[in-house]
Enzyme design. Structure first.
Site, PDB file in Angstrom:
ATOM      1  N   HIS A  53     -36.834  11.405  40.640  1.00 40.06           N
ATOM      2  CA  HIS A  53     -35.994  10.430  39.668  1.00 40.06           C
ATOM      3  C   HIS A  53     -35.131  11.539  38.597  1.00 40.06           C
ATOM      4  O   HIS A  53     -34.559  12.136  38.405  1.00 40.06           O
ATOM      5  CB  HIS A  53     -37.205   9.996  37.996  1.00 40.06           C
ATOM      6  CG  HIS A  53     -38.155  10.995  38.015  1.00 40.06           C
ATOM      7  ND1 HIS A  53     -38.740  12.160  38.031  1.00 40.06           N
ATOM      8  CD2 HIS A  53     -38.292  11.270  36.329  1.00 40.06           C
ATOM      9  CE1 HIS A  53     -39.374  12.882  37.243  1.00 40.06           C
ATOM     10  NE2 HIS A  53     -38.897  12.321  36.047  1.00 40.06           N
ATOM     11  N   HIS A  55     -34.939  12.224  35.543  1.00 36.63           N
ATOM     12  CA  HIS A  55     -34.985  12.996  34.162  1.00 36.63           C
ATOM     13  C   HIS A  55     -34.347  14.036  34.159  1.00 36.63           C
ATOM     14  O   HIS A  55     -34.675  14.860  34.626  1.00 36.63           O
ATOM     15  CB  HIS A  55     -36.544  12.499  33.816  1.00 36.63           C
ATOM     16  CG  HIS A  55     -37.193  11.517  33.130  1.00 36.63           C
ATOM     17  ND1 HIS A  55     -38.208  11.169  32.845  1.00 36.63           N
ATOM     18  CD2 HIS A  55     -36.618  10.500  31.973  1.00 36.63           C
ATOM     19  CE1 HIS A  55     -39.040   9.960  32.455  1.00 36.63           C
ATOM     20  NE2 HIS A  55     -37.516   9.492  32.322  1.00 36.63           N
ATOM     21  N   ASP A  57     -35.234  16.788  33.048  1.00 38.62           N
ATOM     22  CA  ASP A  57     -36.006  18.550  33.833  1.00 38.62           C
ATOM     23  C   ASP A  57     -35.807  17.996  34.614  1.00 38.62           C
ATOM     24  O   ASP A  57     -37.237  18.947  35.195  1.00 38.62           O
ATOM     25  CB  ASP A  57     -36.979  18.367  32.606  1.00 38.62           C
ATOM     26  CG  ASP A  57     -38.529  17.277  33.224  1.00 38.62           C
ATOM     27  OD1 ASP A  57     -37.158  15.821  33.191  1.00 38.62           O
ATOM     28  OD2 ASP A  57     -39.554  17.091  33.181  1.00 38.62           O
ATOM     29  N   HIS A  58     -35.866  17.167  35.755  1.00 40.73           N
ATOM     30  CA  HIS A  58     -35.663  17.854  37.082  1.00 40.73           C
ATOM     31  C   HIS A  58     -34.357  17.121  37.796  1.00 40.73           C
ATOM     32  O   HIS A  58     -34.280  17.153  39.169  1.00 40.73           O
ATOM     33  CB  HIS A  58     -36.538  15.587  37.230  1.00 40.73           C
ATOM     34  CG  HIS A  58     -38.097  15.617  37.158  1.00 40.73           C
ATOM     35  ND1 HIS A  58     -38.892  15.097  38.027  1.00 40.73           N
ATOM     36  CD2 HIS A  58     -38.388  15.683  36.197  1.00 40.73           C
ATOM     37  CE1 HIS A  58     -40.041  16.265  36.929  1.00 40.73           C
ATOM     38  NE2 HIS A  58     -39.511  16.054  35.810  1.00 40.73           N
ATOM     39  N   HIS A 111     -43.407   5.570  35.747  1.00 40.69           N
ATOM     40  CA  HIS A 111     -42.798   6.533  34.728  1.00 40.69           C
ATOM     41  C   HIS A 111     -41.340   6.042  34.518  1.00 40.69           C
ATOM     42  O   HIS A 111     -40.650   6.012  33.408  1.00 40.69           O
ATOM     43  CB  HIS A 111     -43.375   7.899  35.637  1.00 40.69           C
ATOM     44  CG  HIS A 111     -42.740   8.889  35.280  1.00 40.69           C
ATOM     45  ND1 HIS A 111     -43.268   9.509  33.376  1.00 40.69           N
ATOM     46  CD2 HIS A 111     -41.588  10.166  34.689  1.00 40.69           C
ATOM     47  CE1 HIS A 111     -42.381  10.358  32.984  1.00 40.69           C
ATOM     48  NE2 HIS A 111     -40.795  10.862  33.760  1.00 40.69           N
ATOM     49  N   ASP A 130     -43.249  12.847  38.571  1.00 40.05           N
ATOM     50  CA  ASP A 130     -44.271  12.543  37.447  1.00 40.05           C
ATOM     51  C   ASP A 130     -45.069  11.053  37.421  1.00 40.05           C
ATOM     52  O   ASP A 130     -44.708  10.743  36.633  1.00 40.05           O
ATOM     53  CB  ASP A 130     -42.824  12.643  36.088  1.00 40.05           C
ATOM     54  CG  ASP A 130     -42.867  13.393  35.475  1.00 40.05           C
ATOM     55  OD1 ASP A 130     -42.874  14.797  36.154  1.00 40.05           O
ATOM     56  OD2 ASP A 130     -41.520  13.646  34.611  1.00 40.05           O
ATOM     57  N   HIS A 168     -44.409  19.052  37.253  1.00 45.96           N
ATOM     58  CA  HIS A 168     -45.101  19.389  36.510  1.00 45.96           C
ATOM     59  C   HIS A 168     -46.825  20.952  35.809  1.00 45.96           C
ATOM     60  O   HIS A 168     -47.311  20.096  37.043  1.00 45.96           O
ATOM     61  CB  HIS A 168     -45.173  18.996  34.430  1.00 45.96           C
ATOM     62  CG  HIS A 168     -44.110  18.249  34.304  1.00 45.96           C
ATOM     63  ND1 HIS A 168     -43.211  18.741  33.669  1.00 45.96           N
ATOM     64  CD2 HIS A 168     -43.152  16.823  34.457  1.00 45.96           C
ATOM     65  CE1 HIS A 168     -42.255  18.203  33.170  1.00 45.96           C
ATOM     66  NE2 HIS A 168     -42.707  17.239  33.783  1.00 45.96           N
TER      67      HIS A 168
HETATM   68 FE    FE Z   1     -40.954  15.722  33.521  1.00 48.01          FE
HETATM   69 ZN    ZN Z   2     -40.280  12.671  34.131  1.00 43.33          ZN
END
Ligand code: FE
Ligand code: ZN
Length: 252
Positions: A53, A55, A57-58, A111, A130, A168
Site C-alpha cells: 500500500h 503509506h 513507511d512502506h 487500512h 498493514d 510491523h
Molecule cells: Fe505501516
Molecule cells: Zn499503513
C-alpha cells in the site's frame, strides 16, 4: 524461496525475497533506503519492488532503490498515483511470476483503499502489509470496518499452514489486547510464552502461521462465543464484534 527479514524505522519490517534458481531479487515494502540496501548489497541487484500500500513507511525506499538498481515497482492499479515510481499496475486476483516464484494478488481494502497482499501459493507464504498483523490487524483509515472484516476473512481462508509476513512488529501490544478480551484462551497463553522468548532475545516474532493466528488473534475470532459474551455482544453479528474490537484497540 528465501525470505530475509529487514527491520526498518522504529517497528517496520521490509522483506527481501531471493529465488535462488533464477537469482531474482525482490523486496516487499522497502520502508527506508539504508537498512534495505545493506541487505540488497549482498546480492548486487534488485529486480522488483513490491508494495502492499501507499503509506510512507512502506514505500519510503522506493525511489532511491529504483534509481540505484533500475528495479521495477509493482503496486495495485488503484494506487497508481500514490505509489512513488510505480511501473507495473496489478489487478485483483492477478497472478504474477518472478523467476520461478509465482504469487497472486489478494485485494484487502480497509487500512487503505488500495491495499493488497501478495500470496505465494506454492510456497504458502503471504505478505500482508498493514492488514493482518500477528495477533492484530491494521487500523481502518480509508475504508470501512466491513471492508477490513471482509479482507481479514479472505486471508483467513488461505491454507492453514500459510506463513504470514506482516508490515510491523506490533505483536507485544497486540498480545496484551488479546489477553485482555480473550481471557480463557489457552492457545493464546502458549503463544505468549513463545513471543516473550523471541522478544527477550531480540528476535522478530515474524513469521507467524495462519493456523496459530486463527486460534489466537482476536480479530480472526469474532465468531467466538466467549469473546462475544465478554464484550456484552452475545447476539450480535461477527462484523459488529469486529467493529467493537477495532474501536477498543484504537484507544487501548
Ligand atoms: Fe505501516
Ligand atoms: Zn499503513
Amino acid at each position: 524461496m528465501k525470505v530475509e527479514i529487514i527491520p526498518c524505522l522504529s517497528d517496520n519490517f521490509s522483506y527481501l525475497i531471493h529465488d535462488k534458481e533464477s537469482n531474482k531479487v525482490s523486496i516487499v515494502d522497502p520502508a527506508e533506503y539504508n537498512a534495505c540496501d545493506d541487505v540488497i548489497k549482498k546480492y548486487k541487484k534488485l529486480d522488483f519492488i513490491l508494495n502492499t500500500h501507499h503509506h510512507a513507511d512502506h514505500v519510503g525506499g522506493n525511489l532511491e532503490l529504483k534509481k540505484k538498481y533500475n528495479s521495477k515497482i509493482l503496486g495495485f492499479e488503484l494506487d497508481k498515483d500514490r505509489i512513488p515510481g510505480i511501473d507495473i499496475l496489478l489487478k485483483e486476483k492477478q497472478k504474477y511470476k518472478i523467476g520461478n516464484l509465482e504469487f497472486k494478488i489478494i485485494f484487502v481494502p480497509g487500512h487503505t483503499k488500495g491495499h493488497i497482499a501478495f500470496f505465494f501459493f506454492k510456497e504458502k507464504v503471504v505478505f500482508t502489509g498493514d492488514t493482518l498483523f500477528s495477533l492484530g490487524c491494521g487500523r481502518v483509515f480509508e475504508g470501512t470496518h466491513e471492508q477490513m472484516f471482509n479482507s481479514l476473512n479472505k486471508i483467513k481462508k488461505l491454507p492453514s499452514e500459510t506463513k504470514i509476513y506482516c508490515g510491523h512488529e506490533y505483536t507485544k501490544s497486540n498480545l496484551d489486547f488479546c489477553l485482555a478480551y480473550d481471557t480463557k484462551n489457552t492457545f493464546l497463553k502458549k503463544k505468549e510464552i513463545d513471543i516473550q522468548k523471541k522478544l527477550n532475545s531480540n528476535q522478530p516474532t515474524i513469521p507467524t502461521i495462519l493456523d496459530q493466528e486463527i486460534k489466537t488473534n482476536i480479530f480472526l475470532r469474532c465468531n467466538d462465543h466467549e469473546i462475544k459474551h465478554s464484550l456484552g455482544l452475545k447476539d450480535s453479528s461477527d462484523l459488529k464484534v469486529f467493529s467493537k474490537l477495532r474501536d477498543l484497540k484504537d484507544s487501548f
